[in-house]
Motif scaffolding. Structure first.
Motif, short mmCIF file in Angstrom:
data_model
loop_
_atom_site.label_atom_id
_atom_site.label_comp_id
_atom_site.label_asym_id
_atom_site.label_seq_id
_atom_site.Cartn_x
_atom_site.Cartn_y
_atom_site.Cartn_z
N ARG A 15 0.84 -1.21 0.00
CA ARG A 15 0.00 0.00 0.00
C ARG A 15 0.87 1.26 0.00
O ARG A 15 0.65 2.18 -0.78
N ARG A 16 1.90 1.28 0.88
CA ARG A 16 2.78 2.46 0.96
C ARG A 16 3.49 2.69 -0.38
O ARG A 16 3.57 3.80 -0.87
N TYR A 17 3.98 1.59 -0.95
CA TYR A 17 4.71 1.66 -2.22
C TYR A 17 3.82 2.24 -3.32
O TYR A 17 4.20 3.15 -4.05
N LEU A 21 4.16 5.78 -5.44
CA LEU A 21 4.12 5.85 -6.91
C LEU A 21 3.08 6.86 -7.37
O LEU A 21 3.33 7.69 -8.24
N LYS A 22 1.93 6.76 -6.76
CA LYS A 22 0.82 7.62 -7.15
C LYS A 22 1.17 9.08 -6.89
O LYS A 22 0.93 9.95 -7.73
N GLU A 23 1.77 9.33 -5.71
CA GLU A 23 2.16 10.70 -5.36
C GLU A 23 3.19 11.25 -6.33
O GLU A 23 3.21 12.45 -6.60
N SER A 24 4.07 10.37 -6.81
CA SER A 24 5.09 10.87 -7.73
C SER A 24 4.58 10.88 -9.17
O SER A 24 5.35 10.98 -10.11
N GLY A 25 3.30 10.77 -9.34
CA GLY A 25 2.70 11.00 -10.64
C GLY A 25 2.55 9.76 -11.51
O GLY A 25 2.08 9.85 -12.63
N ALA A 142 -2.43 -2.11 7.49
CA ALA A 142 -2.67 -2.63 6.14
C ALA A 142 -3.86 -1.91 5.49
O ALA A 142 -3.94 -1.80 4.27
N MET A 143 -4.76 -1.42 6.34
CA MET A 143 -5.92 -0.68 5.82
C MET A 143 -5.58 0.77 5.50
O MET A 143 -6.42 1.51 4.99
N GLY A 144 -4.36 1.17 5.83
CA GLY A 144 -3.93 2.52 5.51
C GLY A 144 -4.08 3.51 6.65
O GLY A 144 -3.95 4.72 6.45
N PHE A 145 -4.36 3.01 7.85
CA PHE A 145 -4.49 3.87 9.02
C PHE A 145 -3.33 3.65 9.99
O PHE A 145 -2.78 2.55 10.06
N ALA A 146 -3.02 4.69 10.76
CA ALA A 146 -2.18 4.50 11.94
C ALA A 146 -3.10 4.06 13.08
O ALA A 146 -4.29 4.40 13.08
N ARG A 147 -2.54 3.33 14.04
CA ARG A 147 -3.35 2.88 15.17
C ARG A 147 -4.03 4.06 15.86
O ARG A 147 -5.17 3.97 16.30
N GLU A 148 -3.32 5.20 15.96
CA GLU A 148 -3.85 6.38 16.65
C GLU A 148 -4.99 7.04 15.89
O GLU A 148 -5.72 7.86 16.45
N GLU A 149 -5.14 6.71 14.63
CA GLU A 149 -6.18 7.36 13.82
C GLU A 149 -7.55 6.73 14.02
O GLU A 149 -8.57 7.35 13.73
N VAL A 150 -7.57 5.47 14.43
CA VAL A 150 -8.84 4.79 14.65
C VAL A 150 -9.14 4.80 16.15
O VAL A 150 -8.36 5.35 16.93
N VAL A 249 -14.85 -2.83 4.36
CA VAL A 249 -14.90 -1.67 5.25
C VAL A 249 -14.21 -0.48 4.58
O VAL A 249 -14.71 0.65 4.59
N MET A 250 -13.05 -0.74 3.97
CA MET A 250 -12.33 0.33 3.27
C MET A 250 -13.17 0.89 2.14
O MET A 250 -13.19 2.11 1.90
N GLY A 251 -13.87 0.02 1.43
CA GLY A 251 -14.76 0.47 0.36
C GLY A 251 -15.82 1.43 0.90
O GLY A 251 -16.11 2.46 0.30
N ARG A 252 -16.35 1.10 2.06
CA ARG A 252 -17.34 1.95 2.73
C ARG A 252 -16.77 3.32 3.04
O ARG A 252 -17.47 4.33 3.05
N LEU A 253 -15.49 3.35 3.42
CA LEU A 253 -14.84 4.61 3.79
C LEU A 253 -14.24 5.32 2.57
O LEU A 253 -13.60 6.35 2.71
N GLY A 254 -14.41 4.73 1.41
CA GLY A 254 -13.89 5.33 0.19
C GLY A 254 -12.38 5.23 0.06
O GLY A 254 -11.75 6.07 -0.60
N ILE A 255 -11.79 4.23 0.71
CA ILE A 255 -10.34 4.04 0.63
C ILE A 255 -10.04 3.02 -0.46
O ILE A 255 -10.64 1.93 -0.48
N ALA A 256 -9.12 3.39 -1.36
CA ALA A 256 -8.75 2.47 -2.42
C ALA A 256 -8.12 1.23 -1.81
O ALA A 256 -7.33 1.32 -0.88
N THR A 257 -8.49 0.08 -2.32
CA THR A 257 -7.91 -1.16 -1.80
C THR A 257 -6.74 -1.59 -2.66
O THR A 257 -6.73 -1.38 -3.86
N THR A 258 -5.75 -2.17 -2.01
CA THR A 258 -4.57 -2.64 -2.73
C THR A 258 -4.97 -3.87 -3.55
O THR A 258 -5.84 -4.62 -3.16
N PRO A 259 -4.33 -4.03 -4.67
CA PRO A 259 -4.68 -5.16 -5.51
C PRO A 259 -4.18 -6.47 -4.89
O PRO A 259 -3.28 -6.46 -4.07
#
Ligand code: URA
Ligand code: URA
Length: 262
Positions: A15-17, A21-25, A142-150, A249-259
């Motif tokens: 996910r991070r990778y 990539l996405k951020e660098s265009g 793995a869902m793209g959150f830090a523990r402190e965010e949830v 759950v990620m789909g519900r939150l509008g978070i793109a899921t990793t392939p």
């Protein structure tokens, strides 16, 4: 790759990778589902209507006394914690070391609910800090959150002696506090971890294997039951199913899921 110990870590680094990539265009890889377009794993059609019978049961049972007593609106988590005080509303109060209220972002988009504090949680006053908790943290990342965010808490705030199953009167004494926490946080989705949390929140006796994989309703908030991380430690081959649930759950939150392959 098999669903071994590094399963969720691998997903997190992938996910991070991909995000880098996405951020660098780099948008030419046909890997990430397009933002806003639900993938095949996210549920579009009326997931809230999951199990009608169990849902109405849950309103009556899980809400129980909570529904009868009007709840104060606009409470903060701090106020709810103060109201709990040195709680002796059930017998567990006498045996605990620490009341484990919950941790995380008071405005979290996502709430994880477990069963009850275990030994380490009782000593440290924080939910999910033992081995199962570390696995939960990997799932969250793995869902793209830090523990402190949830936000993370349990149905029961005090440890049952010897980790025995909680008694109905103990769940009853604690359930209004759970509901008040949910109202204060107002998450967009709830993940119920394991048989006990799912059954207690939904007021059903259905096994977790039947409950998981579809959204249910907890007082108007979509709730996804999934296997407990402690169960995953003993049955690592079931991590794939948990990941399928988390992708919904990620789909519900509008978070793109990793392939994933296949
Ligand atoms: N298991 C739970 O259900 N909750 C905790 O906080 C720790 C382990
Ligand atoms: N039994 C449980 O208590 N929880 C699970 O997640 C699976 C089986």
């Amino acid at each position: 790759m098999g669903p071994d110990d590094s399963y969720f870590e691998t997903i997190a680094s992938l996910r991070r990778y991909l995000e880098e990539l996405k951020e660098s265009g780099v948008d030419g890889l046909p890997l990430l589902p397009e933002a806003g377009v639900p993938g095949p794993d996210s549920v579009a059609p009326s997931p809230l209507s999951g199990t009608g019978a169990a849902d109405s049961l849950s309103m009556a049972e899980a809400a129980g006394s909570a529904a009868a007593v009007p709840l104060p609106g606009g409470e903060t988590l701090g106020e709810i914690r103060s109201d709990l005080g040195e709680c002796r509303r059930c017998a567990l109060g006498a045996g605990r070391t620490t009341l484990v209220f919950g941790v995380g972002n008071p405005k979290a988009r996502l709430l994880f609910v477990g069963e009850a504090p275990g030994r380490e949680e009782d000593l440290r006053g924080e939910p999910f800090v033992g081995e199962a908790g570390q696995l939960l943290t990997r799932i969250i990342k793995a869902m793209g959150f830090a523990r402190e965010e949830v936000y993370i808490c349990n149905v029961l705030k005090c440890r049952p002696p010897g980790n025995r199953n909680p008694l109905p009167e103990e769940v009853e004494a604690c359930s209004t506090f759970m509901l008040r926490q949910v109202r204060a946080i107002a998450p967009e989705a709830i993940v119920a971890l394991g048989t006990f949390a799912a059954q207690a929140l939904l007021g059903t006796k259905e096994p977790i294997s039947k409950l998981r994989g579809v959204f249910h309703d907890y007082h108007g908030i979509p709730l996804m039951p999934t296997f407990h991380p402690a169960f995953l430690l003993r049955n690592p081959e079931r991590k794939r199913e948990v990941w399928e649930d988390m992708k919904q759950v990620m789909g519900r939150l509008g978070i793109a899921t990793t392939p994933h392959k296949g």
